[in-house]
Design a protein around this motif. Structure first.
Motif, PDB file in Angstrom:
ATOM      1  N   ASP C 337       0.748  -1.023   0.189  1.00  8.75           N
ATOM      2  CA  ASP C 337       0.426   0.006   0.207  1.00  8.75           C
ATOM      3  C   ASP C 337       0.870   1.291  -0.233  1.00  8.75           C
ATOM      4  N   TYR C 338       2.053   1.236  -0.552  1.00  8.45           N
ATOM      5  CA  TYR C 338       3.646   2.583  -0.754  1.00  8.45           C
ATOM      6  C   TYR C 338       2.995   2.878  -2.152  1.00  8.45           C
ATOM      7  N   ILE C 339       3.006   4.488  -1.715  1.00 12.10           N
ATOM      8  CA  ILE C 339       3.386   5.306  -3.136  1.00 12.10           C
ATOM      9  C   ILE C 339       4.600   5.746  -3.497  1.00 12.10           C
ATOM     10  N   PRO C 340       5.484   5.749  -3.758  1.00  9.63           N
ATOM     11  CA  PRO C 340       7.169   6.315  -4.147  1.00  9.63           C
ATOM     12  C   PRO C 340       6.468   7.995  -4.444  1.00  9.63           C
ATOM     13  N   GLY C 341       6.891   8.379  -3.688  1.00 10.09           N
ATOM     14  CA  GLY C 341       7.107   9.479  -3.787  1.00 10.09           C
ATOM     15  C   GLY C 341       5.865  10.373  -3.293  1.00 10.09           C
ATOM     16  N   GLU C 342       5.185  10.403  -2.796  1.00  7.21           N
ATOM     17  CA  GLU C 342       3.849  10.294  -2.761  1.00  7.21           C
ATOM     18  C   GLU C 342       3.711  11.607  -1.264  1.00  7.21           C
ATOM     19  N   PRO C 347       6.929   5.405   5.485  1.00  4.32           N
ATOM     20  CA  PRO C 347       8.564   4.871   5.303  1.00  4.32           C
ATOM     21  C   PRO C 347       9.199   4.031   4.565  1.00  4.32           C
ATOM     22  N   LEU C 348       9.911   3.582   4.027  1.00  3.53           N
ATOM     23  CA  LEU C 348       9.887   2.291   3.091  1.00  3.53           C
ATOM     24  C   LEU C 348       9.495   0.974   3.425  1.00  3.53           C
ATOM     25  N   PRO C 349       8.825   0.561   2.330  1.00  5.19           N
ATOM     26  CA  PRO C 349       8.514  -0.710   3.220  1.00  5.19           C
ATOM     27  C   PRO C 349       9.354  -1.544   3.801  1.00  5.19           C
ATOM     28  N   LEU C 350      10.111  -1.714   3.103  1.00  2.67           N
ATOM     29  CA  LEU C 350      10.933  -2.738   3.718  1.00  2.67           C
ATOM     30  C   LEU C 350      12.408  -2.264   4.875  1.00  2.67           C
TER      31      LEU C 350
END
Lengths: 378, 142, 363
Positions: C337-342, C347-350
């Motif tokens: 459920d992550y949108i990069p740069g949004e 936090p970064l998922p990993l």
């Protein structure tokens, strides 16, 4: 070692038969050579053993995809191969292998280097976007007849080291009469492998050697003329910048370059990164600064690092996404720097790369005769 | 179905503290389990990078088993929570690439559960046998 | 949606005002190169060079987030620098900040709704017909012919996280700039610029229609990529021509590693290993790990992939890298459920986890 073996018949088939014979007789364990990729629209390298030889294996492909020397380096960087392995290389790839052996990125032990009289290669992009079948035909005709390859890469059209001279086995095409090729051993190892192969023995290869010298002279003149006029168009920072104006700083030229072996390029290192204020100051001095900076430094710097060993293979230009004439720039730089040291990359394994050795008395032209002037006044 | 079932190869990445110990226990308890797995011991399941899994699959492994401590029991307290995210990523990418993410299995097997280890290995091996060989195994052009 | 204001300034006035009213130390934007054909991202420290500025020139010879990373990674500037970024470049910058490869300190970010860029080899400053057609497409909110495939399928073309946003889609080129100021930094800038905030402007319906066109294109692209990515066979076919030059990773704004894992000793083998692997199949394609490189790179940066399209532009053998990475990347992003740069706070998922999640991936 002026002996050769003339093998009559279709060239590529003949070469493959020869290799298959060596594999069957267990004189070699494997062959490293190009073959068509799966889609048939390009080439790739394959390490193949007796029962794994691909039908599409091609000792002389019309394009250079991955530079062969890089592939040899992948295979032997960590140590020698244990069993005899034949490697099919274009002459420029062969020369790059020799250069890499000097800087210990290739181990030549147990490798049998085989090269051929190369008519050049098509630009990779042209081949992929064009009609591969038609281009294959054009190339094969040129290979057999040893005529000029129409549409070859610029750097190939001015290649003056087009024959496989120096390799363990040279596949001689220049000077041949009719369909066929010579197997010319260039080393003791090569001689042993050719022994027993069916063909007509030739003790005198003067026809071939004369033809090579003739073409070499022609190509050298062409090379010098073309590089001279190219030099005129790129001399000076302004012209050089214009030539490089489409460069996007992707450094792909250095990544595909067989000579640029550094894992971490100096021009990507911390040495060339600095604080924002420092970069702003640089911009302030001229009112503006292209980002990322040091584009010209990268190209000129790379020349200082590898031009002495540049074999003019053209891989850089094939990989350039911005159509910069990189291979011509480096051919020019190479010609000029190599001349200073009378060095020819790939000529002999025994010649050290010039900047790793010195003589006590040399290169006086590059010193300012300060002491001489001073002593005159005394 | 694979034509020679004993030839099925499964790479198993097991964490040192739980699942590897469980494998050890299964061995010392003389439990029999399928001989198709090749164990790679890692200190924690979170050490397993998606690249390890992809590498195994692309180089022809028929299945990849990842074993770690049960959530909450990680020797390093939260390593397996990160591991779960990484495996989720690896599975999703394998699925997007059409690589059959069913060949990847994440199992939490505590150190004391030798029988569970044997059971998981047997079940997974059976599952992979049904899937057959990984097509990448014989692919020359890969 | 922030209020949009008619700034009554055209681009040249706006650029000058950045120096005059906001007192920035420098402006970074695309500008003409002396050759007159190409443009490059350039840092200007005074007004004299600004006439060469072409901030909206539809080419991305390099993702500017890389340039900003290079500028700010060692140490952020001590004075304000105004930087023009396309939305995807801004998203890449946000991702880079999360992994500490760039800093926002003293940056004033100017972004705009983007109509996409041409592959950089295919556009010159002198291509008037092409540029006019592009401008027409911008003012009517349509996809321009010939832009990067991932641009034509980009649904995140409005800026997120900018300090000053310029509205372009649906507006003509000679019209005064329509600005909005979504951040606090932006609000301060608006005051310094002395804008008349009462002159508000409505959002253009062209933005909506472009979004719809892009959505359809994105769905078509996803379907097409999914079809081609079908197991080992599909992977071989797609990456068949790859020469392992790794140019895609070098130009990728997210791939920040100086020494790529796939160029490291981990992937160098002893000759015996090559021979063992050859014997298994009779034949071994070299260099090895070619497909692994692409899938592995996806696992490293796919979650942060902003689908800028640089990788595809530089591929010397025309592999549709960015189309694949956009599609596969967004699937990985959806899992978390992550949108990069949004959002810079996500936090970064990993690097994060929840105790109860992702049950479908374990047993």
């Amino acid at each position: 070692m002026n002996k050769g073996l003339w093998i009559e018949g279709p060239i590529k088939k003949g070469i493959l038969d020869f290799l298959n014979g060596l594999l069957a007789d267990q004189k070699i364990k494997a062959v490293l050579m190009p073959a068509k990729n799966k889609g048939g629209d390009s080439y790739a390298w394959f390490l193949m053993e007796k029962n794994g030889m691909l039908d599409s294996a091609d000792p002389a492909p019309p394009v250079m995809t991955t530079q062969g020397a890089n592939v040899v380096s992948y295979l032997t960087k960590k140590g020698p191969v244990w069993e005899k392995t034949a490697v099919l290389l274009r002459p420029c790839e062969y020369r790059a292998v020799i250069e890499l052996a000097k800087i210990k990125q290739v181990d030549l032990t147990n490798l049998v280097l085989i090269s051929f009289d190369c008519p050049g290669a098509f630009p990779l992009e042209k081949y992929i976007n064009g009609d591969p079948k038609k281009l294959d035909e054009i190339f094969d005709t040129c290979l057999e007849k040893q005529t000029e390859l129409e549409g070859a890469r610029n750097v190939c059209t001015i290649c003056h080291r087009f024959s496989g001279t120096g390799a363990d086995i040279e596949i001689g095409l220049i000077g041949g009469k009719g369909e066929g090729f010579w197997l010319v051993p260039g080393s003791r190892q090569g001689e042993e492998l050719i022994e027993g192969v069916a063909g007509s023995k030739t003790d005198n290869l003067d026809v071939r050697e004369n033809a090579i010298s003739e073409r070499t002279i022609l190509q050298e003149t062409k090379r010098n003329n073309m590089l001279d006029s190219f030099q005129e168009t790129v001399m000076g920072p302004e012209n050089l910048l214009n030539t490089l104006s489409s460069c996007i700083n992707c450094h792909n030229c250095s990544r595909v370059c067989p000579i640029c072996f550094c894992r971490e390029c100096y021009f990507d290192s911390k040495a060339l990164s600095s604080e924002a204020d420092n970069i702003l100051q640089r911009a302030q001095r001229k009112g503006g600064l292209r980002l990322p900076p040091d584009l010209l430094l990268f190209h000129l710097g790379r020349m200082t690092h590898m031009s002495l060993s540049c074999v003019s293979c053209g891989a850089c230009e094939d990989a350039c996404p911005a159509d910069v004439p990189v291979s011509m720039l480096f051919a020019l730089a190479g010609r000029n720097t190599q001349a200073v040291f009378e060095y020819e990359p790939g000529r002999s394994q025994d010649e050290a790369v010039p900047h790793t050795v010195f003589k006590f008395e040399e290169l006086k032209d590059f010193e300012t005769p300060y002491i001489k002037e001073y002593s005159k006044e005394q | 179905m694979a034509n020679n079932e004993t030839d099925i190869k499964i790479v198993a990445f097991l964490c040192n503290w739980c699942t590897f110990t469980a494998a050890d226990l299964a061995g010392t308890s003389r439990l029999k389990y399928a001989p198709n797995i090749r164990i790679v011991k890692v200190m924690c399941s979170s050490r397993i990078e998606p690249v390890f899994i992809l590498k195994a699959l692309l180089d022809g492994a028929d299945g990849v088993l990842i074993g770690g401590c049960a959530p909450g029991d990680c020797h390093y307290s939260k390593g397996n929570f990160y591991a779960r995210r990484k495996i989720a990523l690896a599975k999703t990418l394998a699925e997007s690439a059409g690589l059959d993410s069913d060949r990847i299995r994440l199992s939490w097997i505590p150190a004391s559960e030798g029988p569970k280890f044997a059971h998981v290995v047997n079940e997974f091996t059976e599952h992979i046998k049904n899937l057959g060989y990984n097509p990448a195994r014989r692919e020359v052009y890969i | 949606m922030e209020t949009m204001i008619d700034s009554r300034m055209i681009m040249t006035d706006f650029l000058a005002a950045l120096f005059d009213k906001l007192d920035v130390a420098a402006v970074a934007a695309m500008s003409k190169l002396p050759s007159g054909e190409k443009a490059a991202y350039t840092l200007f420290t005074d007004k004299s060079g600004l006439k060469e500025c072409v901030p909206f020139f539809p080419a991305m010879p390099a993702n500017a987030a890389r340039a900003i990373s290079k500028l700010t990674r060692e140490e952020a500037p001590s004075k304000t620098v105004a930087v023009f970024l396309r939305p995807c470049e801004l998203r890449a910058l946000t991702e880079l900040i999360k992994i500490k490869q760039a800093s926002l300190d003293n940056l004033l970010i100017i972004s705009y709704d983007c109509s996409g860029v041409f592959p950089f080899q295919k556009i010159n400053l002198s291509d008037e017909t092409k540029l006019n057609a592009y401008q027409d497409a911008v003012s009517t909110g349509k996809n321009s012919e010939g832009i990067r495939p991932v641009c034509a399928a980009c649904t995140r073309f409005t800026p997120r996280g900018a300090d000053i946003a310029i509205s372009i889609v649906g507006r003509s080129a000679d019209q005064p700039l329509v600005l909005s100021f979504p951040s606090e930094k932006g609000q301060t800038a608006a005051k310094q610029l002395g804008l008349d905030v009462s002159k508000t402007v409505e959002a253009s319906p062209a933005v909506e229609s472009l979004a719809r066109e892009r959505k359809t294109a994105e769905e078509a692209l996803t379907e097409q990529v999914n079809e081609s990515l079908s197991g080992a066979q599909g992977l071989v076919n797609i990456f068949d021509r790859c020469i392992s030059c790794h140019a895609c990773s070098y130009v990728c704004p997210i791939c920040y590693c100086k020494n790529c894992y796939f160029d490291s000793q981990t992937f160098e083998y002893f000759p015996e290993s090559y021979f063992t692997r050859m014997t298994a199949k009779g034949t071994l394609r070299m260099p090895v790990d070619r497909v692994l490189f692409h899938l592995g790179r996806l696992s490293h940066m796919g979650i942060s992939c902003v689908a800028c399209g640089m990788c595809e532009d530089v591929c010397p053998v025309n592999i549709p890298v960015s189309q694949i990475f956009k599609t596969a990347g967004s699937k990985a992003q959806a899992v978390f459920d992550y949108i990069p740069g949004e959002n810079s706070d996500d936090p970064l998922p990993l690097l994060a986890y929840a105790e109860n999640e992702l049950e479908e991936f374990e047993d």
